[in-house]
Motif scaffolding. Sequence first.
Motif, PDB file in Angstrom:
ATOM      1  N   ILE A  29       6.183  -5.905  -3.891  1.00  0.00           N
ATOM      2  CA  ILE A  29       5.646  -7.181  -4.370  1.00  0.00           C
ATOM      3  C   ILE A  29       6.609  -8.320  -4.059  1.00  0.00           C
ATOM      4  CG2 ILE A  29       5.091  -8.474  -6.467  1.00  0.00           C
ATOM      5  CD1 ILE A  29       3.810  -5.921  -7.552  1.00  0.00           C
ATOM      6  N   SER A  76       1.939  -6.559 -13.292  1.00  0.00           N
ATOM      7  CA  SER A  76       2.277  -7.816 -12.618  1.00  0.00           C
ATOM      8  C   SER A  76       1.091  -8.770 -12.626  1.00  0.00           C
ATOM      9  CB  SER A  76       2.730  -7.555 -11.184  1.00  0.00           C
ATOM     10  OG  SER A  76       1.646  -7.133 -10.391  1.00  0.00           O
ATOM     11  N   TYR A  80       7.201  -4.355 -16.030  1.00  0.00           N
ATOM     12  CA  TYR A  80       7.297  -5.525 -15.157  1.00  0.00           C
ATOM     13  C   TYR A  80       8.362  -6.475 -15.696  1.00  0.00           C
ATOM     14  CZ  TYR A  80       5.827  -9.558 -12.398  1.00  0.00           C
ATOM     15  OH  TYR A  80       5.799 -10.612 -11.537  1.00  0.00           O
ATOM     16  N   TRP A  82       2.029  -2.668 -10.631  1.00  0.00           N
ATOM     17  CA  TRP A  82       1.094  -3.646 -10.060  1.00  0.00           C
ATOM     18  C   TRP A  82       0.141  -4.170 -11.126  1.00  0.00           C
ATOM     19  CZ3 TRP A  82      -4.286  -2.953  -9.526  1.00  0.00           C
ATOM     20  CH2 TRP A  82      -4.923  -3.986  -8.846  1.00  0.00           C
ATOM     21  N   ALA A 113       7.279  -0.447  -6.155  1.00  0.00           N
ATOM     22  CA  ALA A 113       6.291  -1.524  -6.292  1.00  0.00           C
ATOM     23  C   ALA A 113       6.985  -2.877  -6.442  1.00  0.00           C
ATOM     24  CB  ALA A 113       5.395  -1.262  -7.494  1.00  0.00           C
TER      25      ALA A 113
END
Length: 178
Positions: free
Chosen positions: A111, A23, A53, A20, A107
Motif C-alpha cells: 500500500i 486501511s 493498520y 487492506w 500489505a
Amino acid sequence: MGLELVIFIAAILFGIFLYWRESNGNGAYRFLNKIVNSKELQMSADNPKGFVYKQAFIPRLIFVVSFFLVIALVLEFLFPISVFASYDGISAFASIASGTLIGTYVAHFVIRSSKVIDEQSDSLSDYVENTFEKGKDLIEDLKTKDAKVVEEAKKEIENEPEEEKKSARERLKDKGLM
C-alpha cells in the motif's frame, strides 16, 4: 509439513486482507474505542488507526495472537477439536499468528509503495520524456557536428595549398653548414 505450509500461506493472505480492510475503514476499532474509553480519551474522528493498520509491532502482535487464541478456544469448546492438545495444533496456531503478522507487513509495504508510485508517476513520465528529448538532441548534435567538422576540414584543405618547403639539406646549405 505440507499442511503447515498451506496454513502459513493462507495466513499471509489473511493478514494482507485484514490490513487492506482496515486501511479502507476502521469502524470496529472506533466502536471498541468508544466502548472502552471515556469521552476525553476517545480517538478523534479523522484518526485512521485500527487494530493492525498504523499500529506498532507489539499492539499488532497482541491483537493477532489474542484474536486467534479466542478463535481456537471457541473451536475447542464447540467442536471436538483439541487445538492445544498436540504439537500439530500448537504448530498451526504459531503458523497462523506469524503468517498473519507477516501478511500485515507485506500489505503495508504494498500500500505504501503504491501510494509513492502514484505520487511519483507524473514526475517519472516527465523525467522519461525529458531524457528522450535530450537523447534525440544529442544524436542530432552529433550528426550535425560530424558533418560540419568534415566540411570545415575539406575547406581548409582546399583553401590552403601547401607551400613548397625546402628540404633539410637545402636549409643547411643556406645556413652555410654544409
